[in-house]
Motif scaffolding. Structure first.
Motif, PDB file in Angstrom:
ATOM      1  N   GLY A  94     105.095 -46.097  62.923  1.00 54.50           N
ATOM      2  CA  GLY A  94     105.598 -46.588  61.646  1.00 54.50           C
ATOM      3  C   GLY A  94     105.356 -48.051  61.363  1.00 54.50           C
ATOM      4  O   GLY A  94     105.903 -48.591  60.406  1.00 54.50           O
ATOM      5  N   SER A 107      99.938 -43.305  57.381  1.00 56.80           N
ATOM      6  CA  SER A 107     100.154 -42.650  56.085  1.00 56.80           C
ATOM      7  C   SER A 107      98.964 -41.832  55.624  1.00 56.80           C
ATOM      8  O   SER A 107      99.116 -40.807  54.961  1.00 56.80           O
ATOM      9  CB  SER A 107     100.476 -43.706  55.020  1.00 56.80           C
ATOM     10  OG  SER A 107     101.687 -44.345  55.289  1.00 56.80           O
ATOM     11  N   ASP A 167     105.618 -41.494  55.760  1.00 55.16           N
ATOM     12  CA  ASP A 167     105.928 -42.829  55.238  1.00 55.16           C
ATOM     13  C   ASP A 167     106.282 -43.720  56.431  1.00 55.16           C
ATOM     14  O   ASP A 167     106.743 -43.231  57.459  1.00 55.16           O
ATOM     15  CB  ASP A 167     107.085 -42.777  54.242  1.00 55.16           C
ATOM     16  CG  ASP A 167     106.988 -43.889  53.193  1.00 55.16           C
ATOM     17  OD1 ASP A 167     106.136 -44.786  53.348  1.00 55.16           O
ATOM     18  OD2 ASP A 167     107.772 -43.863  52.230  1.00 55.16           O
ATOM     19  N   GLN A 168     106.049 -45.026  56.277  1.00 52.99           N
ATOM     20  CA  GLN A 168     106.163 -45.945  57.414  1.00 52.99           C
ATOM     21  C   GLN A 168     107.013 -47.153  57.056  1.00 52.99           C
ATOM     22  O   GLN A 168     107.397 -47.309  55.911  1.00 52.99           O
ATOM     23  CB  GLN A 168     104.766 -46.367  57.896  1.00 52.99           C
ATOM     24  CG  GLN A 168     103.615 -46.162  56.919  1.00 52.99           C
ATOM     25  CD  GLN A 168     103.559 -47.172  55.813  1.00 52.99           C
ATOM     26  OE1 GLN A 168     104.147 -48.237  55.902  1.00 52.99           O
ATOM     27  NE2 GLN A 168     102.843 -46.877  54.750  1.00 52.99           N
ATOM     28  N   PHE A 196     109.958 -47.334  57.636  1.00 53.61           N
ATOM     29  CA  PHE A 196     110.818 -46.479  56.815  1.00 53.61           C
ATOM     30  C   PHE A 196     112.230 -47.030  56.651  1.00 53.61           C
ATOM     31  O   PHE A 196     112.676 -47.311  55.534  1.00 53.61           O
ATOM     32  CB  PHE A 196     110.854 -45.077  57.422  1.00 53.61           C
ATOM     33  CG  PHE A 196     111.470 -44.053  56.524  1.00 53.61           C
ATOM     34  CD1 PHE A 196     110.797 -43.615  55.396  1.00 53.61           C
ATOM     35  CD2 PHE A 196     112.725 -43.532  56.789  1.00 53.61           C
ATOM     36  CE1 PHE A 196     111.357 -42.669  54.552  1.00 53.61           C
ATOM     37  CE2 PHE A 196     113.288 -42.586  55.962  1.00 53.61           C
ATOM     38  CZ  PHE A 196     112.607 -42.157  54.839  1.00 53.61           C
ATOM     39  N   ARG A 206     112.980 -46.727  52.488  1.00 52.13           N
ATOM     40  CA  ARG A 206     112.038 -45.854  51.799  1.00 52.13           C
ATOM     41  C   ARG A 206     112.464 -44.378  51.725  1.00 52.13           C
ATOM     42  O   ARG A 206     111.652 -43.508  51.398  1.00 52.13           O
ATOM     43  CB  ARG A 206     110.664 -45.972  52.468  1.00 52.13           C
ATOM     44  CG  ARG A 206     110.025 -47.323  52.163  1.00 52.13           C
ATOM     45  CD  ARG A 206     108.676 -47.520  52.807  1.00 52.13           C
ATOM     46  NE  ARG A 206     107.996 -48.663  52.200  1.00 52.13           N
ATOM     47  CZ  ARG A 206     106.831 -49.152  52.614  1.00 52.13           C
ATOM     48  NH1 ARG A 206     106.222 -48.625  53.666  1.00 52.13           N
ATOM     49  NH2 ARG A 206     106.279 -50.183  52.006  1.00 52.13           N
ATOM     50  N   PHE A 207     113.742 -44.095  52.018  1.00 54.87           N
ATOM     51  CA  PHE A 207     114.190 -42.708  51.915  1.00 54.87           C
ATOM     52  C   PHE A 207     114.005 -42.178  50.499  1.00 54.87           C
ATOM     53  O   PHE A 207     113.576 -41.036  50.299  1.00 54.87           O
ATOM     54  CB  PHE A 207     115.661 -42.570  52.326  1.00 54.87           C
ATOM     55  CG  PHE A 207     116.214 -41.203  52.040  1.00 54.87           C
ATOM     56  CD1 PHE A 207     115.890 -40.126  52.860  1.00 54.87           C
ATOM     57  CD2 PHE A 207     117.035 -40.985  50.948  1.00 54.87           C
ATOM     58  CE1 PHE A 207     116.377 -38.855  52.589  1.00 54.87           C
ATOM     59  CE2 PHE A 207     117.527 -39.715  50.674  1.00 54.87           C
ATOM     60  CZ  PHE A 207     117.202 -38.649  51.495  1.00 54.87           C
ATOM     61  N   ARG A 261     111.880 -42.764  48.097  1.00 56.56           N
ATOM     62  CA  ARG A 261     110.533 -42.366  47.681  1.00 56.56           C
ATOM     63  C   ARG A 261     110.018 -41.181  48.486  1.00 56.56           C
ATOM     64  O   ARG A 261     109.291 -40.337  47.957  1.00 56.56           O
ATOM     65  CB  ARG A 261     109.576 -43.542  47.718  1.00 56.56           C
ATOM     66  CG  ARG A 261     109.140 -44.038  49.090  1.00 56.56           C
ATOM     67  CD  ARG A 261     108.265 -45.260  48.924  1.00 56.56           C
ATOM     68  NE  ARG A 261     107.392 -45.474  50.077  1.00 56.56           N
ATOM     69  CZ  ARG A 261     106.440 -46.403  50.103  1.00 56.56           C
ATOM     70  NH1 ARG A 261     106.259 -47.197  49.060  1.00 56.56           N
ATOM     71  NH2 ARG A 261     105.658 -46.535  51.163  1.00 56.56           N
ATOM     72  N   LEU A 262     110.407 -41.071  49.758  1.00 54.95           N
ATOM     73  CA  LEU A 262     109.980 -39.908  50.528  1.00 54.95           C
ATOM     74  C   LEU A 262     110.678 -38.649  50.025  1.00 54.95           C
ATOM     75  O   LEU A 262     110.049 -37.580  49.906  1.00 54.95           O
ATOM     76  CB  LEU A 262     110.268 -40.116  52.015  1.00 54.95           C
ATOM     77  CG  LEU A 262     109.817 -38.980  52.940  1.00 54.95           C
ATOM     78  CD1 LEU A 262     108.316 -38.733  52.838  1.00 54.95           C
ATOM     79  CD2 LEU A 262     110.202 -39.282  54.386  1.00 54.95           C
ATOM     80  N   GLY A 277     108.323 -34.057  55.112  1.00 55.36           N
ATOM     81  CA  GLY A 277     108.344 -35.506  55.065  1.00 55.36           C
ATOM     82  C   GLY A 277     108.772 -36.105  56.397  1.00 55.36           C
ATOM     83  O   GLY A 277     109.782 -35.681  56.969  1.00 55.36           O
ATOM     84  N   GLY A 308     109.575 -39.853  57.942  1.00 60.19           N
ATOM     85  CA  GLY A 308     109.752 -41.282  57.734  1.00 60.19           C
ATOM     86  C   GLY A 308     109.823 -41.986  59.078  1.00 60.19           C
ATOM     87  O   GLY A 308     110.777 -41.791  59.840  1.00 60.19           O
TER      88      GLY A 308
END
Length: 279
Positions: free
Chosen positions: A16, A136, A172-173, A175, A180-181, A183-184, A196, A198
């Motif tokens: 990540g 990603s 996603d990284q 995270f 970024r929860f 958007r994931l 998904g 993260g």
């Protein structure tokens, strides 16, 4: 391009971001002495040579490995015979961090990507590794924009095609560190058949033969599963309106925990280091 039903035989090691030591250490433990590692700096436009040299030195520190800097970018397009030969001969390919859209810009629809996919899908000993942007890009659907509360509104999160090495996974990284929860979760709402993942910094997953993901590193991996999602409103709302849905499943996993990618079940913890991917 592989279909969503086809599973790769190779192994993906995805981090990540942050300090790369957990990923490089795992590569050193997994690969045999003398293994050839190609380091791809496509995502790093400003200092690709400096970045490549740093990774070559780091790879040597973490194992008896032969690190080589492989450029695929504006100056070195993905059809050069030397590039294709090196991808054929590599035991592992590492994609560094930076801008994931640069990776897709210079790799999509190229002979280099054809070789990479074929190796990953046919060779059980082959490893594709990546950190941050380099993690990603393995998805077929790659998150490229979305921040904060706005990413839970229609139009507030954007995706683009990735390299489709793992077609039904969205990575996603950075995270937890960058919140970024939202958007994931939105990306999984849009693509509920995809799982998904993260990845926190200094934390990642090893995905073996597309079947099982095992967490490594010091942080947390968040799993967002939309396979049982229902009553979402994406088709009924306008731009800027909040998204909604029911039955989104979330897991928080730490080092040693494993996830069955097919059943989406969390499995018992097990130590890292699978002899099946060693030569």
């Amino acid at each position: 391009m592989p279909s969503a039903r086809t599973l790769p035989k190779g192994t993906a090691m995805l981090l990540g971001g942050g300090d790369d030591d957990p990923l490089l250490s795992l590569l050193g433990e997994t690969l045999p002495a003398g293994a050839r590692v190609e380091i791809v700096t496509t995502a790093a436009p400003k200092h690709p040579v400096k970045t490549g040299q740093a990774y070559v030195a780091a790879v040597a520190e973490f194992g008896d490995l032969q690190g080589h800097h492989l450029r695929v970018d504006e100056r070195f397009p993905g059809h050069l015979p030397a590039t294709l030969r090196r991808l054929e001969e590599a035991d592992a390919v590492i994609f560094t961090g930076g801008d994931q859209e640069r990776i897709t810009e210079h790799w999509l629809n190229t002979p280099a990507l054809e070789v990479l996919r074929r190796r990953f899908y046919q060779d059980p000993h082959f490893i594709v590794a990546g950190t941050s942007a380099g993690a990603s890009m393995v998805s077929s659907c790659m998150i490229v924009a979305g921040y904060g509360a706005r990413s839970l509104t229609k139009g507030g999160m954007h995706t683009a095609p990735g390299l489709s090495l793992l077609p039904r996974v969205i990575i996603d990284q950075h995270f937890a560190e960058r919140g970024r929860f939202n958007r994931l979760a939105h990306a999984v709402f849009q693509h509920p058949a995809s799982l998904g993942l993260g990845l926190g910094q200094e934390t990642g997953v090893v995905i073996r033969a597309g079947r099982e993901a095992e967490v490594f590193g010091d942080g947390v991996v968040m799993v967002v599963d939309g396979r049982q999602l229902r009553n979402d409103n994406l088709g009924r709302i306008g731009r800027g309106e909040p998204v909604a849905g029911e039955n989104l499943r979330v897991h928080l996993l730490v080092a040693g925990q494993r996830l069955d990618m097919r059943t989406r079940r969390v499995l018992a913890a097990e130590s890292i280091g699978n002899p099946d991917i060693r030569r």
